[in-house]
Write a protein that holds these residues in place. Structure first.
Motif, PDB file in Angstrom:
ATOM      1  N   ASP A  53      34.501  -0.382  25.598  1.00 36.22           N
ATOM      2  CA  ASP A  53      33.286   0.320  25.994  1.00 36.22           C
ATOM      3  C   ASP A  53      33.382   0.570  27.492  1.00 36.22           C
ATOM      4  O   ASP A  53      34.142  -0.104  28.201  1.00 36.22           O
ATOM      5  CB  ASP A  53      32.040  -0.502  25.669  1.00 36.22           C
ATOM      6  CG  ASP A  53      30.753   0.239  26.032  1.00 36.22           C
ATOM      7  OD1 ASP A  53      30.689   1.452  25.776  1.00 36.22           O
ATOM      8  OD2 ASP A  53      29.829  -0.385  26.578  1.00 36.22           O
ATOM      9  N   ASP A 115      33.642  -7.832  20.930  1.00 35.27           N
ATOM     10  CA  ASP A 115      32.500  -6.902  21.016  1.00 35.27           C
ATOM     11  C   ASP A 115      31.938  -6.705  22.422  1.00 35.27           C
ATOM     12  O   ASP A 115      30.728  -6.837  22.652  1.00 35.27           O
ATOM     13  CB  ASP A 115      31.385  -7.370  20.085  1.00 35.27           C
ATOM     14  CG  ASP A 115      31.803  -7.349  18.623  1.00 35.27           C
ATOM     15  OD1 ASP A 115      32.851  -6.769  18.321  1.00 35.27           O
ATOM     16  OD2 ASP A 115      31.077  -7.919  17.802  1.00 35.27           O
ATOM     17  N   ALA A 117      30.332  -4.852  25.619  1.00 34.20           N
ATOM     18  CA  ALA A 117      29.511  -3.677  25.900  1.00 34.20           C
ATOM     19  C   ALA A 117      29.130  -3.712  27.374  1.00 34.20           C
ATOM     20  O   ALA A 117      28.730  -4.765  27.888  1.00 34.20           O
ATOM     21  CB  ALA A 117      28.261  -3.652  25.024  1.00 34.20           C
ATOM     22  N   LYS A 166      28.134  -8.267  16.769  1.00 31.50           N
ATOM     23  CA  LYS A 166      28.023  -6.855  17.166  1.00 31.50           C
ATOM     24  C   LYS A 166      26.882  -6.597  18.150  1.00 31.50           C
ATOM     25  O   LYS A 166      25.939  -5.864  17.884  1.00 31.50           O
ATOM     26  CB  LYS A 166      27.860  -5.994  15.926  1.00 31.50           C
ATOM     27  CG  LYS A 166      28.682  -4.728  15.963  1.00 31.50           C
ATOM     28  CD  LYS A 166      30.155  -5.012  16.075  1.00 31.50           C
ATOM     29  CE  LYS A 166      31.014  -3.783  16.171  1.00 31.50           C
ATOM     30  NZ  LYS A 166      32.412  -4.108  16.494  1.00 31.50           N
ATOM     31  N   TRP A 168      25.136  -5.230  21.783  1.00 25.08           N
ATOM     32  CA  TRP A 168      25.205  -4.035  22.646  1.00 25.08           C
ATOM     33  C   TRP A 168      24.103  -4.134  23.692  1.00 25.08           C
ATOM     34  O   TRP A 168      23.010  -4.606  23.394  1.00 25.08           O
ATOM     35  CB  TRP A 168      25.032  -2.765  21.823  1.00 25.08           C
ATOM     36  CG  TRP A 168      25.607  -1.551  22.486  1.00 25.08           C
ATOM     37  CD1 TRP A 168      24.955  -0.655  23.292  1.00 25.08           C
ATOM     38  CD2 TRP A 168      26.955  -1.104  22.413  1.00 25.08           C
ATOM     39  NE1 TRP A 168      25.819   0.320  23.715  1.00 25.08           N
ATOM     40  CE2 TRP A 168      27.056   0.066  23.192  1.00 25.08           C
ATOM     41  CE3 TRP A 168      28.098  -1.577  21.762  1.00 25.08           C
ATOM     42  CZ2 TRP A 168      28.251   0.780  23.339  1.00 25.08           C
ATOM     43  CZ3 TRP A 168      29.283  -0.881  21.902  1.00 25.08           C
ATOM     44  CH2 TRP A 168      29.356   0.284  22.684  1.00 25.08           C
ATOM     45  N   THR A 185      19.370  -6.103  24.977  1.00 22.64           N
ATOM     46  CA  THR A 185      20.575  -6.432  24.214  1.00 22.64           C
ATOM     47  C   THR A 185      20.227  -6.528  22.734  1.00 22.64           C
ATOM     48  O   THR A 185      19.241  -7.162  22.354  1.00 22.64           O
ATOM     49  CB  THR A 185      21.200  -7.746  24.694  1.00 22.64           C
ATOM     50  OG1 THR A 185      21.704  -7.565  26.017  1.00 22.64           O
ATOM     51  CG2 THR A 185      22.351  -8.172  23.792  1.00 22.64           C
ATOM     52  N   TRP A 187      21.748  -7.371  18.730  1.00 29.28           N
ATOM     53  CA  TRP A 187      22.784  -7.998  17.907  1.00 29.28           C
ATOM     54  C   TRP A 187      22.218  -8.192  16.509  1.00 29.28           C
ATOM     55  O   TRP A 187      21.039  -7.905  16.261  1.00 29.28           O
ATOM     56  CB  TRP A 187      23.242  -9.336  18.496  1.00 29.28           C
ATOM     57  CG  TRP A 187      22.247 -10.452  18.416  1.00 29.28           C
ATOM     58  CD1 TRP A 187      22.139 -11.404  17.440  1.00 29.28           C
ATOM     59  CD2 TRP A 187      21.198 -10.739  19.359  1.00 29.28           C
ATOM     60  NE1 TRP A 187      21.095 -12.268  17.711  1.00 29.28           N
ATOM     61  CE2 TRP A 187      20.497 -11.885  18.880  1.00 29.28           C
ATOM     62  CE3 TRP A 187      20.784 -10.142  20.544  1.00 29.28           C
ATOM     63  CZ2 TRP A 187      19.417 -12.434  19.552  1.00 29.28           C
ATOM     64  CZ3 TRP A 187      19.700 -10.685  21.222  1.00 29.28           C
ATOM     65  CH2 TRP A 187      19.032 -11.817  20.729  1.00 29.28           C
ATOM     66  N   GLU A 224      23.097   0.576  18.939  1.00 35.01           N
ATOM     67  CA  GLU A 224      23.393   0.943  20.322  1.00 35.01           C
ATOM     68  C   GLU A 224      22.100   1.414  20.995  1.00 35.01           C
ATOM     69  O   GLU A 224      21.728   2.589  20.897  1.00 35.01           O
ATOM     70  CB  GLU A 224      24.468   2.020  20.380  1.00 35.01           C
ATOM     71  CG  GLU A 224      25.804   1.548  19.839  1.00 35.01           C
ATOM     72  CD  GLU A 224      26.952   2.505  20.127  1.00 35.01           C
ATOM     73  OE1 GLU A 224      26.722   3.536  20.804  1.00 35.01           O
ATOM     74  OE2 GLU A 224      28.076   2.230  19.673  1.00 35.01           O
ATOM     75  N   SER A 281      28.127   5.964  16.945  1.00 29.33           N
ATOM     76  CA  SER A 281      28.267   5.987  18.403  1.00 29.33           C
ATOM     77  C   SER A 281      27.143   6.856  18.937  1.00 29.33           C
ATOM     78  O   SER A 281      26.904   7.951  18.412  1.00 29.33           O
ATOM     79  CB  SER A 281      29.630   6.560  18.803  1.00 29.33           C
ATOM     80  OG  SER A 281      29.720   6.739  20.213  1.00 29.33           O
ATOM     81  N   TYR A 413      34.916   0.723  17.856  1.00 29.87           N
ATOM     82  CA  TYR A 413      34.283   1.763  18.650  1.00 29.87           C
ATOM     83  C   TYR A 413      35.138   2.042  19.882  1.00 29.87           C
ATOM     84  O   TYR A 413      35.930   1.192  20.318  1.00 29.87           O
ATOM     85  CB  TYR A 413      32.858   1.371  19.070  1.00 29.87           C
ATOM     86  CG  TYR A 413      32.758   0.018  19.758  1.00 29.87           C
ATOM     87  CD1 TYR A 413      33.028  -0.135  21.117  1.00 29.87           C
ATOM     88  CD2 TYR A 413      32.385  -1.118  19.044  1.00 29.87           C
ATOM     89  CE1 TYR A 413      32.935  -1.365  21.736  1.00 29.87           C
ATOM     90  CE2 TYR A 413      32.280  -2.355  19.660  1.00 29.87           C
ATOM     91  CZ  TYR A 413      32.558  -2.473  21.012  1.00 29.87           C
ATOM     92  OH  TYR A 413      32.473  -3.694  21.630  1.00 29.87           O
ATOM     93  N   SER A 415      35.034   4.784  23.745  1.00 34.64           N
ATOM     94  CA  SER A 415      34.023   5.139  24.731  1.00 34.64           C
ATOM     95  C   SER A 415      34.395   6.380  25.529  1.00 34.64           C
ATOM     96  O   SER A 415      35.580   6.656  25.767  1.00 34.64           O
ATOM     97  CB  SER A 415      33.823   3.962  25.691  1.00 34.64           C
ATOM     98  OG  SER A 415      32.846   4.247  26.658  1.00 34.64           O
TER      99      SER A 415
END
Length: 498
Positions: A53, A115, A117, A166, A168, A185, A187, A224, A281, A413, A415
């Motif tokens: 990311d 993971d 971010a 997961k 973000w 955040t 998850w 996200e 995404s 993912y 970026s």
């Protein structure tokens, strides 16, 4: 971003030179390797880096990614989280590893990490990298802080229930927003309830609220969060691979709305057993319009290949029907997957600048002889038309990639970030193994991912999905991205694909 060894802020031209020799890119785009796995731990496949990311603010861009992927036969995750940073708009840069996170680097206690971010908090002038710190049964959500993107502190806990997956992170960077300086955040509680949870920080990531679920107790993964200029937070997420949903907060994270459906997901299963999950995404433009993309086969006969499709929303409540990004004709054999969308944050609406980076197979039905490439397309009109696909990296053989629980891996993912109007992708690419080690690392391009003014433009207007479309395999939902915690059938979303 040009690479330098950890602890040094000087450019190492040799790494860049070797990268340009070993991975093909179209003549106008030169690949640049931005990092190296230098770990020696016994439980990783070395010289491997996956799943990046990135985020840009001003002249600084920070990327984060797995370093030294642990094989599926041993477990999952990686030896540590790496970072690459440029403070001069991508002209030069350096890389390193997050300290105090894992047992493999500078006093960490977790056995691995996953993971990453990246976010920036403009109010408190701090960079954040959230990550999943691995512990049985799955992991904790933590965040590392830096004031310059170069020097990072030990991780701060966000949720330490050991159930998480997961994550973000995003921050509200609009100075006129009532919640300017809030960071959020996301998850999912993969090893317990499967609920998506949200936590808020208002002090630059030093402290975080307890996780809060949505009003309807939505389950899923891969959310996200994005922040609109008025402070509303919109969170697109995967409904356990079967659909894409979204929910919001209009009060700075004090509470979260019920989720709404964005779309069902019908995806083709990639050849060669490649790890390829239909996760969304998402990015946002200057006016607060949200763009969500994912891999989907609804426009292909028999769902024999994936396209990348896009849905948009101005309020997070109502969403457009998914439109195909016309990278290749629907009659082609090309299979597209693992997209990363970037949006120029200074543009919006009909003149929004979008760039999409993705992986692809030129021939979908490749079985054990798959050729993996990286490509990109761009739009200068908010996605109304797009350029044709351009190869950036490849061809790569799947045997050059590290193994995971779900097959050979480059990413869940990738970026794209805009630096002063210039889009740069960050992605994993591999070359042939040597000396008993793999050769997979993080790359970007020396040149921004821009098309010439006279590049042909393509539209998918008036295209319709194939009637009664559905995936060419049974979609099995999991609360986590490693396939360890299955979702009961009665909790899977149901869609009527007409």
């Amino acid at each position: 971003m040009r690479s330098a060894f950890p602890g040094s802020h000087t450019t190492v031209a040799l790494v860049v030179f070797l990268a340009t020799l070993t991975l093909s890119a179209r003549a106008q785009f030169t690949l640049e390797q931005i990092s190296v796995d230098k770990f020696k731990n016994a439980d990783s496949a070395h010289r491997t880096e996956v799943e990046p990311d990135s985020f840009a603010w001003g002249n600084t861009v920070v990327a984060a990614y797995h370093v030294a992927r642990r094989p599926g036969s041993i477990g999952w995750g990686s030896a540590d989280i790496g970072f690459s940073v440029s403070t001069d708009g991508g002209k030069t840069g350096t890389y390193g590893y997050l300290p105090g996170l894992t047992v493999n680097y500078k006093g960490g206690t977790y056995y691995g990490a996953a993971d990453p971010a990246v976010a920036y908090d403009a109010k408190h002038a701090v960079w954040l990298i959230s990550s999943l710190a691995l512990v049985n049964p799955i992991g904790d959500v933590v965040v590392s802080r830096s004031t310059d993107g170069l020097h990072w502190g030990s991780p701060i806990p966000i949720d330490v229930t050991h159930n998480d997956d997961k994550n973000w992170t995003v921050c509200d960077n609009t100075s006129t927003s009532p919640y300017y300086g809030n960071c959020y955040t996301e998850w999912d509680a993969a090893a317990s309830t499967g609920l998506i949870l949200m936590s808020t920080s208002s002090d630059g990531g030093l402290t975080w609220s307890a996780g809060k679920s949505t009003a309807d107790g939505a389950g899923g993964l891969g959310g996200e969060p994005l922040v609109q200029p008025n402070g509303t937070v919109v969170v697109p997420f995967s409904e356990n691979y079967a659909g894409v949903g979204a929910f919001r907060s209009t009060n700075g994270g004090s509470s979260w709305t019920s989720s709404v459906s964005v779309s069902s997901v019908d995806n083709h299963s990639e050849g060669g057993g490649l790890r390829s999950l239909p996760l969304p995404s998402a990015q946002i433009d200057a006016a607060g319009k949200v763009y969500v993309v994912w891999q989907d086969c609804r426009f292909r006969t028999g769902c024999a290949e994936n396209d990348i499709v896009m849905s948009t929303s101005s309020d997070g409540k109502t969403w457009t029907s998914p439109a195909r990004i016309p990278i290749d004709p629907v009659t082609s054999t090309v299979d597209h997957f693992i997209p990363g969308i970037g949006v120029d944050p200074t543009t919006s609406g009909a003149t929004a600048h979008l760039t999409l980076v993705y992986y692809y197979y030129p021939v979908s039905s490749c079985n054990s002889n798959c050729q993996l490439d990286v490509g990109f397309v761009t739009s200068q009109n908010g996605g109304t038309t797009w350029t044709s696909g351009v190869q950036l990296a490849g061809p790569m053989q799947l045997s050059w990639l590290p193994d995971s629980d779900l097959g050979p891996m480059v990413a869940d993912y990738i970026s794209v970030s805009y630096i002063n109007g210039n889009p740069f992708g960050v992605f994993a690419a591999a070359k042939a193994p040597s000396g008993g080690l793999l050769n997979e690392a993080m790359y970007t391009t020396k040149q921004p991912l821009l098309a010439s003014a006279d590049a042909p433009q393509f539209s998918s207007k008036d295209e319709e999905p194939v009637p009664n479309h559905k995936s060419d395999h049974v979609i099995k939902g999991y609360y986590d991205d490693e396939g360890r915690f299955p979702v009961p059938d009665w909790k899977m979303p149901q869609f009527d694909n007409k």
